[in-house]
Scaffold this motif. Structure first.
Motif, PDB file in Angstrom:
ATOM      1  N   ILE A 160      75.508  17.956  70.637  1.00  0.00           N
ATOM      2  CA  ILE A 160      74.506  18.894  70.235  1.00  0.00           C
ATOM      3  C   ILE A 160      75.184  20.294  69.540  1.00  0.00           C
ATOM      4  O   ILE A 160      74.745  20.791  68.527  1.00  0.00           O
ATOM      5  N   GLU A 161      76.180  20.595  70.413  1.00  0.00           N
ATOM      6  CA  GLU A 161      76.711  21.986  70.001  1.00  0.00           C
ATOM      7  C   GLU A 161      77.463  21.732  68.742  1.00  0.00           C
ATOM      8  O   GLU A 161      77.540  22.585  67.636  1.00  0.00           O
ATOM      9  N   ARG A 162      78.197  20.751  68.515  1.00  0.00           N
ATOM     10  CA  ARG A 162      78.816  20.165  67.220  1.00  0.00           C
ATOM     11  C   ARG A 162      78.095  19.960  66.093  1.00  0.00           C
ATOM     12  O   ARG A 162      78.765  19.853  65.074  1.00  0.00           O
ATOM     13  N   MET A 163      76.842  19.416  66.314  1.00  0.00           N
ATOM     14  CA  MET A 163      76.229  18.949  65.360  1.00  0.00           C
ATOM     15  C   MET A 163      75.795  19.919  64.284  1.00  0.00           C
ATOM     16  O   MET A 163      75.251  20.762  64.470  1.00  0.00           O
ATOM     17  N   PRO A 164      76.023  19.622  62.913  1.00  0.00           N
ATOM     18  CA  PRO A 164      75.423  20.650  61.815  1.00  0.00           C
ATOM     19  C   PRO A 164      73.894  20.507  62.062  1.00  0.00           C
ATOM     20  O   PRO A 164      73.404  19.409  62.020  1.00  0.00           O
ATOM     21  N   LYS A 165      73.279  21.802  61.794  1.00  0.00           N
ATOM     22  CA  LYS A 165      71.872  22.037  62.138  1.00  0.00           C
ATOM     23  C   LYS A 165      71.483  22.603  60.847  1.00  0.00           C
ATOM     24  O   LYS A 165      71.892  23.392  60.248  1.00  0.00           O
ATOM     25  N   ILE A 166      69.912  22.351  60.940  1.00  0.00           N
ATOM     26  CA  ILE A 166      69.399  23.029  59.812  1.00  0.00           C
ATOM     27  C   ILE A 166      67.964  23.830  60.289  1.00  0.00           C
ATOM     28  O   ILE A 166      67.148  22.959  61.036  1.00  0.00           O
ATOM     29  N   ASP A 167      67.747  25.057  59.871  1.00  0.00           N
ATOM     30  CA  ASP A 167      66.361  25.707  60.432  1.00  0.00           C
ATOM     31  C   ASP A 167      65.913  26.115  59.236  1.00  0.00           C
ATOM     32  O   ASP A 167      66.080  26.968  58.678  1.00  0.00           O
TER      33      ASP A 167
ATOM     34  N   LEU B 218      72.956  17.798  51.395  1.00  0.00           N
ATOM     35  CA  LEU B 218      72.879  16.525  52.215  1.00  0.00           C
ATOM     36  C   LEU B 218      74.291  15.622  52.335  1.00  0.00           C
ATOM     37  O   LEU B 218      74.445  15.196  53.424  1.00  0.00           O
ATOM     38  N   SER B 219      75.214  15.958  51.228  1.00  0.00           N
ATOM     39  CA  SER B 219      76.566  14.944  51.388  1.00  0.00           C
ATOM     40  C   SER B 219      77.324  15.566  52.396  1.00  0.00           C
ATOM     41  O   SER B 219      77.905  15.014  52.985  1.00  0.00           O
ATOM     42  N   GLU B 220      77.226  17.017  52.560  1.00  0.00           N
ATOM     43  CA  GLU B 220      78.144  17.770  53.586  1.00  0.00           C
ATOM     44  C   GLU B 220      77.491  17.322  55.019  1.00  0.00           C
ATOM     45  O   GLU B 220      78.320  17.106  56.034  1.00  0.00           O
ATOM     46  N   LEU B 221      76.184  17.222  55.025  1.00  0.00           N
ATOM     47  CA  LEU B 221      75.654  16.896  56.418  1.00  0.00           C
ATOM     48  C   LEU B 221      76.248  15.432  56.873  1.00  0.00           C
ATOM     49  O   LEU B 221      76.542  15.293  58.016  1.00  0.00           O
ATOM     50  N   LYS B 222      75.866  14.595  55.627  1.00  0.00           N
ATOM     51  CA  LYS B 222      76.335  13.044  55.971  1.00  0.00           C
ATOM     52  C   LYS B 222      77.892  12.985  56.331  1.00  0.00           C
ATOM     53  O   LYS B 222      78.281  12.342  57.515  1.00  0.00           O
ATOM     54  N   ASN B 223      78.727  13.742  55.649  1.00  0.00           N
ATOM     55  CA  ASN B 223      80.097  13.763  55.953  1.00  0.00           C
ATOM     56  C   ASN B 223      80.338  14.168  57.315  1.00  0.00           C
ATOM     57  O   ASN B 223      81.188  13.764  58.072  1.00  0.00           O
ATOM     58  N   SER B 224      79.671  15.209  57.828  1.00  0.00           N
ATOM     59  CA  SER B 224      80.129  15.880  59.062  1.00  0.00           C
ATOM     60  C   SER B 224      79.426  14.929  60.293  1.00  0.00           C
ATOM     61  O   SER B 224      80.046  14.738  61.254  1.00  0.00           O
ATOM     62  N   PHE B 225      78.432  14.371  60.010  1.00  0.00           N
ATOM     63  CA  PHE B 225      77.820  13.400  61.005  1.00  0.00           C
ATOM     64  C   PHE B 225      78.790  12.244  61.300  1.00  0.00           C
ATOM     65  O   PHE B 225      79.105  11.752  62.432  1.00  0.00           O
TER      66      PHE B 225
END
Ligand SMILES: [Zn+2]
Length: 339
Positions: A4-11, A328-335
């Motif tokens: 959870i700490e490493r996960m990129p997040k959106i607020d 979106l593509s940055e999120l996908k990559n980091s996931f």
């Protein structure tokens, strides 16, 4: 570092005036001669945040009085906005929408446009420093006149595509239903500014319907009481309206009676477009990491479900198309990298 700490997040739902660092409140107060009940950081938190005994949204909203006194100068507005982005970045938030009510920040004679300009420049400074993308949402207030709220909408229209994401309606929902604000949001829609509305928090499901059908809301702040009317659940589902849910805040304001009775899991399982957000990091004493841990520990969300929530939020972001696709593509990559 855990997942959870490493996960990129959106607020998507964070109020500037509910998220000040206590130390910053003290420094601004000293600088500007504002009297505080205490100058001790720990003690001050009691005045800036609600405990477990908060009774209602109205009591929750009282916690904004003190921070707002410290948000009346250009310097303070810029500083606090920049710090909001820095604080989000610490929890690996990659995109944040920070909201505020310009009319509550004009005590020293600024115009709404001045306030919006100051906050946006602070957000962009934070963005530059951290890489976390930040956009502003400006709030009309339920207890303000149409004239005051129209001033906010017109000022906001000048900042479209220049740091502003959208407009919102905030404040005491129980006493001011959304239909009172039709004229104000007609104006927002005329300018093509995206609209989100706090609804179904301190008021019932019907407010969510009115916000969508009459005020043109494309997102709903909270919306957790939609389960009081199945036809509203269906409306939200059919139109894929993102719900900006803030679990800790919802329990504190008694929009949900307890964590156990909070509908976030149910709405997610129903296939609704759920997003999870902080609302107020200081008033609610929370952050994105904490909110996602609550989802994991109290509601049994798996890592992949938590990622799904971030993708929902990214798709709902008030960004233009190329910016959103990049996010979106940055999120996908980091996931893919952290799995
Ligand atoms: Zn809110």
């Amino acid at each position: 570092m855990d997942f959870i700490e490493r996960m990129p997040k959106i607020d998507l739902h964070n109020h500037l005036d509910g998220s000040l660092r206590p130390r910053t409140v003290i420094e601004i107060a000293r600088d500007e001669g504002i009297e505080l009940p205490t100058y001790d950081e720990k003690e001050l938190m009691k005045y800036l945040s609600v405990g477990d005994n908060c009774e209602s949204l109205v009591e929750y909203l009282e916690k904004f009085d003190l921070p707002l006194k410290c948000l009346q100068s250009e310097k303070a507005q810029r500083r606090v906005a920049k710090e909001a982005v820095e604080d989000a970045a610490k929890h690996n938030v990659k995109y944040i929408e920070v909201r505020f009510a310009p009319q509550l920040m004009t005590e020293k004679g600024m115009t709404c446009a001045d306030v919006i300009r100051n906050v946006i420049s602070g957000l962009l400074e934070g963005e530059k420093e951290t890489g976390t993308i930040a956009r502003a949402i400006v709030c009309c207030m339920r207890h303000h006149s149409d004239e005051k709220n129209l001033e906010v909408i017109r000022a906001a229209s000048e900042f479209m595509y220049r740091g502003l994401g959208g407009v919102d309606l905030a404040g005491d929902e129980a006493h001011y239903p959304p239909q009172l604000f039709k004229r104000v949001f007609d104006e927002a829609n005329k300018y093509g500014i995206p609209v989100t509305i706090h609804a179904g928090e301190a008021g019932g499901a019907e407010n969510v319907r009115v916000a969508i059908e009459e005020l043109g809301a494309v997102r709903i702040g909270h919306g957790i009481r939609i389960n009081e009317d199945e036809s509203v659940v269906n409306l939200v589902k059919e139109r894929k309206i993102p719900l900006e849910i803030c679990v800790t805040s919802n329990v504190q304001t008694k929009a949900a009676p307890s964590f156990e009775q909070h509908p976030v899991r149910k709405y997610f399982d129903l296939g609704l477009n759920v997003t999870v957000n902080t609302d107020n990091t200081t008033v609610s004493n929370t952050d994105m990491k904490r909110e996602l841990n609550i989802l994991k520990n109290k509601f049994g969300f798996s890592n992949s479900e938590l990622m799904q929530l971030q993708m929902n939020a990214a798709r709902a972001a008030f960004l233009d198309k190329p910016e959103k696709e990049k996010l979106l593509s940055e999120l996908k990559n980091s996931f893919e990298n952290i799995i």
